[in-house]
Write a protein that holds these residues in place. Sequence first.
Motif, PDB file in Angstrom:
ATOM      1  N   PHE A 173      37.996  36.424  40.522  1.00  0.00           N
ATOM      2  CA  PHE A 173      37.027  35.504  41.131  1.00  0.00           C
ATOM      3  C   PHE A 173      35.855  36.276  41.725  1.00  0.00           C
ATOM      4  O   PHE A 173      34.687  35.916  41.523  1.00  0.00           O
ATOM      5  N   VAL A 174      36.161  37.329  42.457  1.00  0.00           N
ATOM      6  CA  VAL A 174      35.113  38.127  43.099  1.00  0.00           C
ATOM      7  C   VAL A 174      34.216  38.766  42.042  1.00  0.00           C
ATOM      8  O   VAL A 174      32.981  38.719  42.144  1.00  0.00           O
ATOM      9  N   GLU A 175      34.795  39.342  41.012  1.00  0.00           N
ATOM     10  CA  GLU A 175      33.987  39.956  39.959  1.00  0.00           C
ATOM     11  C   GLU A 175      33.100  38.926  39.272  1.00  0.00           C
ATOM     12  O   GLU A 175      31.981  39.234  38.843  1.00  0.00           O
ATOM     13  N   GLY A 176      33.598  37.693  39.170  1.00  0.00           N
ATOM     14  CA  GLY A 176      32.839  36.638  38.520  1.00  0.00           C
ATOM     15  C   GLY A 176      31.627  36.167  39.287  1.00  0.00           C
ATOM     16  O   GLY A 176      30.829  35.376  38.768  1.00  0.00           O
ATOM     17  N   MET A 177      31.461  36.622  40.531  1.00  0.00           N
ATOM     18  CA  MET A 177      30.292  36.256  41.324  1.00  0.00           C
ATOM     19  C   MET A 177      29.017  36.921  40.825  1.00  0.00           C
ATOM     20  O   MET A 177      27.913  36.487  41.162  1.00  0.00           O
ATOM     21  N   PHE A 178      29.162  37.977  40.053  1.00  0.00           N
ATOM     22  CA  PHE A 178      28.020  38.840  39.742  1.00  0.00           C
ATOM     23  C   PHE A 178      27.827  38.984  38.238  1.00  0.00           C
ATOM     24  O   PHE A 178      28.795  39.117  37.488  1.00  0.00           O
ATOM     25  N   ARG A 179      26.579  38.968  37.818  1.00  0.00           N
ATOM     26  CA  ARG A 179      26.271  39.305  36.426  1.00  0.00           C
ATOM     27  C   ARG A 179      26.224  40.817  36.259  1.00  0.00           C
ATOM     28  O   ARG A 179      26.682  41.352  35.254  1.00  0.00           O
TER      29      ARG A 179
END
Length: 282
Positions: A173-179
């Motif tokens: 989830f945290v990694e998915g916050m960023f492109r």
Amino acid sequence: MRFWLSALLGLLLATPARAADYYFTTSDGARLHYTEAGPAGAPFLVFVPGWTMPGWIFSPQLKAFSQSYHVVLFDPRGQGSSEVTATGYNQDRRGEDLGELVDRLPGKVVVIGWSLGVLDTLAWIHQGGSDKLAGLVLIDNSVGETPAPVPQPGSRQPPMPVPRSREAKMRAFVEGMFRTCPAESYLNRLTVSCLRVPPAQAEELLRYPVPRSYWKDAILSTDVPLLYAVRPRLQGQAQNLLIDRPNTSIAIFPNAGHALFVDDASRFDALMRQFLETKARL
């Protein structure tokens, strides 16, 4: 001598104000944390983070704006360094928490809400909390406008074996916050912070029991200047908000992730600075 004094002054002005940590106790007894930095007497900017996130995710904005404004990074209950309470994870209490923080601050404020922080901010406004607002910045969440958001197809995350641990799910989830993926140490620190919110409370935060019209009613109830910064999936809502609500500005971020103020901090900060200088009623 005059040259060196001028250079020293320029260096001081370019240095962000030192941040300090504060706590306050809400009307229901929760001990909540916020970080504050900025010159005395400067207008207040209050940043409200998203689901399970700590206020320090807005560190780029603390650095960018604390020279000229009084920046407050709020940790909602259960998040960041705030107390993990057993109850209070609904829109009414979260709106009250934000309102009680704002009431502690002198003068008018600009509130910047991101993701779930958008809904917490609108819940506060729904309760009549717009009297102290000089401006409003809402980042990448639905505001109850049409069209309703639809799930995004696909994901940049590789498939993972199931079942996954809660830690693995939160990391994804945290990694998915960023492109543009930040440093490993940053992701680790952010994941650990998000995991502070217990599973039951985290789930409750995803189920605010109100219709979509609740959020639209709130945002249309005030005419304070608004900057609505979103990714393309919410562009339709942004365009309709321009029609339905005077004093609204929109910005679309096609090349950033959900945490667009981190992914594209330079553009976001420039837009926000322009908004503060030309639109907000500070």
